[in-house]
Design a protein around this motif. Sequence first.
Motif, short mmCIF file in Angstrom:
data_model
loop_
_atom_site.label_atom_id
_atom_site.label_comp_id
_atom_site.label_asym_id
_atom_site.label_seq_id
_atom_site.Cartn_x
_atom_site.Cartn_y
_atom_site.Cartn_z
N GLN A 156 1.04 -1.12 -0.15
CA GLN A 156 -0.04 0.18 0.10
C GLN A 156 1.16 1.27 0.10
O GLN A 156 0.74 2.08 0.74
N HIS A 170 -7.10 3.43 1.88
CA HIS A 170 -7.90 2.86 1.52
C HIS A 170 -8.57 3.28 2.23
O HIS A 170 -8.42 4.64 2.26
N SER A 172 -10.53 2.21 5.42
CA SER A 172 -10.76 1.70 6.32
C SER A 172 -10.11 2.33 7.13
O SER A 172 -10.34 2.74 9.06
N ARG A 196 -2.90 5.09 -4.07
CA ARG A 196 -1.75 4.36 -4.43
C ARG A 196 -0.65 4.47 -4.95
O ARG A 196 -0.90 4.87 -6.19
N GLN A 210 -12.78 2.87 -3.27
CA GLN A 210 -13.72 1.64 -2.02
C GLN A 210 -15.03 1.98 -1.75
O GLN A 210 -15.27 2.70 -1.17
N GLU A 212 -15.98 0.37 2.04
CA GLU A 212 -15.62 -0.19 2.70
C GLU A 212 -16.87 -0.63 3.86
O GLU A 212 -17.45 -0.01 3.81
N PHE A 250 -4.86 -9.83 6.62
CA PHE A 250 -4.81 -8.85 6.42
C PHE A 250 -3.86 -8.26 7.89
O PHE A 250 -4.65 -8.73 8.93
N PHE A 252 -5.06 -5.68 9.66
CA PHE A 252 -6.05 -5.18 10.55
C PHE A 252 -7.27 -6.47 11.15
O PHE A 252 -8.27 -5.73 11.46
N THR A 253 -7.39 -7.40 10.20
CA THR A 253 -8.08 -8.45 10.79
C THR A 253 -8.19 -10.16 10.45
O THR A 253 -7.03 -10.25 11.02
N GLY A 284 -11.72 -7.92 0.11
CA GLY A 284 -10.68 -8.05 1.49
C GLY A 284 -11.83 -7.94 2.50
O GLY A 284 -12.52 -7.32 2.12
N SER A 285 -11.93 -9.11 3.21
CA SER A 285 -13.01 -9.04 4.45
C SER A 285 -12.19 -9.93 5.85
O SER A 285 -11.20 -10.71 5.57
N GLY A 286 -12.64 -10.36 6.96
CA GLY A 286 -12.19 -10.72 8.06
C GLY A 286 -13.20 -9.99 9.04
O GLY A 286 -13.27 -9.29 9.31
N ALA A 307 -15.48 -6.32 9.02
CA ALA A 307 -15.40 -5.30 8.53
C ALA A 307 -14.48 -6.26 6.73
O ALA A 307 -14.33 -7.01 6.75
N PHE A 308 -14.82 -5.31 6.00
CA PHE A 308 -14.85 -5.91 4.68
C PHE A 308 -14.85 -4.78 3.47
O PHE A 308 -14.57 -3.28 4.27
N GLY A 309 -13.36 -5.02 2.25
CA GLY A 309 -13.26 -3.24 1.51
C GLY A 309 -13.21 -4.01 0.68
O GLY A 309 -13.05 -5.43 0.31
N1 PHE Z 1 -8.66 -2.21 3.65
C1 PHE Z 1 -8.27 -3.45 2.68
C2 PHE Z 1 -6.93 -2.90 1.40
O1 PHE Z 1 -7.55 -1.99 0.92
C3 PHE Z 1 -9.92 -3.77 2.56
C4 PHE Z 1 -9.98 -4.83 3.50
C5 PHE Z 1 -10.84 -3.93 4.22
C6 PHE Z 1 -9.24 -5.80 3.90
C7 PHE Z 1 -11.37 -4.77 5.30
C8 PHE Z 1 -10.17 -6.76 4.79
C9 PHE Z 1 -11.33 -5.63 6.06
O2 PHE Z 1 -7.06 -3.57 0.49
#
Ligand code: PHE
Length: 339
Positions: A156, A170, A172, A196, A210, A212, A250, A252-253, A284-286, A307-309
């Motif tokens: 990133q 992101h 997030s 990015r 994005q 999220e 990830f 953060f998850t 992506g998620s978790g 969370a997911f994005g």
């Molecule tokens: N923030 C991550 C990204 O930009 C995506 C993501 C968000 C993954 C939330 C997991 C949970 O790649």
Amino acid sequence: MKDQLNAIKIRAEKELSQVTAVQELENIRVKYLGKKGELTSVLRGMGALTAEERPAIGQLANGVRAFLESRIEETKRKLVRHERSLLLQKEAIDVTIPGKSRALGHRHPLSMVMNEIEEVFLGMGYEIAEGPEVELDYYNFEALNIPKNHPSRDVQDTFYVDDNIVLRTHTSPVQIRVMESKKPPIKVICPGRTYRSDEVDATHSPIFHQVEGLVVDKGITMGDLIGTLQVFAKSLFGEKTKVRLRPHHFPFTEPSAEVDVSCWVCGGTGCRVCKNEGWIEILGSGMVHPKVLEVCGIDPEVYSGFAFGLGVERVALGKFNIDDSRLFYENDIRFLKQF
Ligand code: PHE
């Protein structure tokens, strides 16, 4: 003098009958009835008359004056009426003429997809949260369990305003801001522009979008995440769409997963769009990492969250069956018109 008066009357009458403008009328009034007017000067000459002549001539003169005054008045009214009706005619609006139509634009395809995604989540009771695009390193990385110099920053890489301020990579960081300012239950989506330092190619751009999502409450499980993603995928890509999670990482998850949906073109049998895989990765998620909850002052022993994005461009390319995301940014009307 009597003849003179009668002559004035006849002449004035003739002139009045030929008048076509209010201004001419005024000239005639001055010519006959003004201080130095013809009638006025005849009346002045009355002093030379004998006492016997005076009453009859006086009467005649007054008659002529009254006659002229009333004819001038009448002619004036006629002229004004006439001029007004000409004006009305000239300024008349033909309400039956078709209007000039203005070319009406429409939303950009990326905004259309973004709105569609937002609608799905609003329908599930989510709120929309927004945050700054120029973001503190702390919110974009550190609070998300990505310390300085950590190798996971490499994927990133971004634009640094200075050591502590970046263009967000992101959305997030918006989730961190929400968790800092609000107690659970939390149920938000964070749509927005992200950055990015990627080279531009068919699927990469230094600016992209994005959406999220974040849910934090007591007893939130992976099952809630999967159910939510299923509802989302079906609304966006059709009832038959299936969802698949693949383990991933990830910072953060924990656990984390990459999420694929069954190909919206072939339905899973394999085609050009899904590169014969039958599946297309969309997000992506978790489960939110306990450290992330803690940093935001939320007790991970009491609360949990998912969370997911997802990348809006990726989804838009798929939905519209386009193979080059550069088309979204070039703003060529011939391209944009097609949506
Ligand atoms: N923030 C991550 C990204 O930009 C995506 C993501 C968000 C993954 C939330 C997991 C949970 O790649």
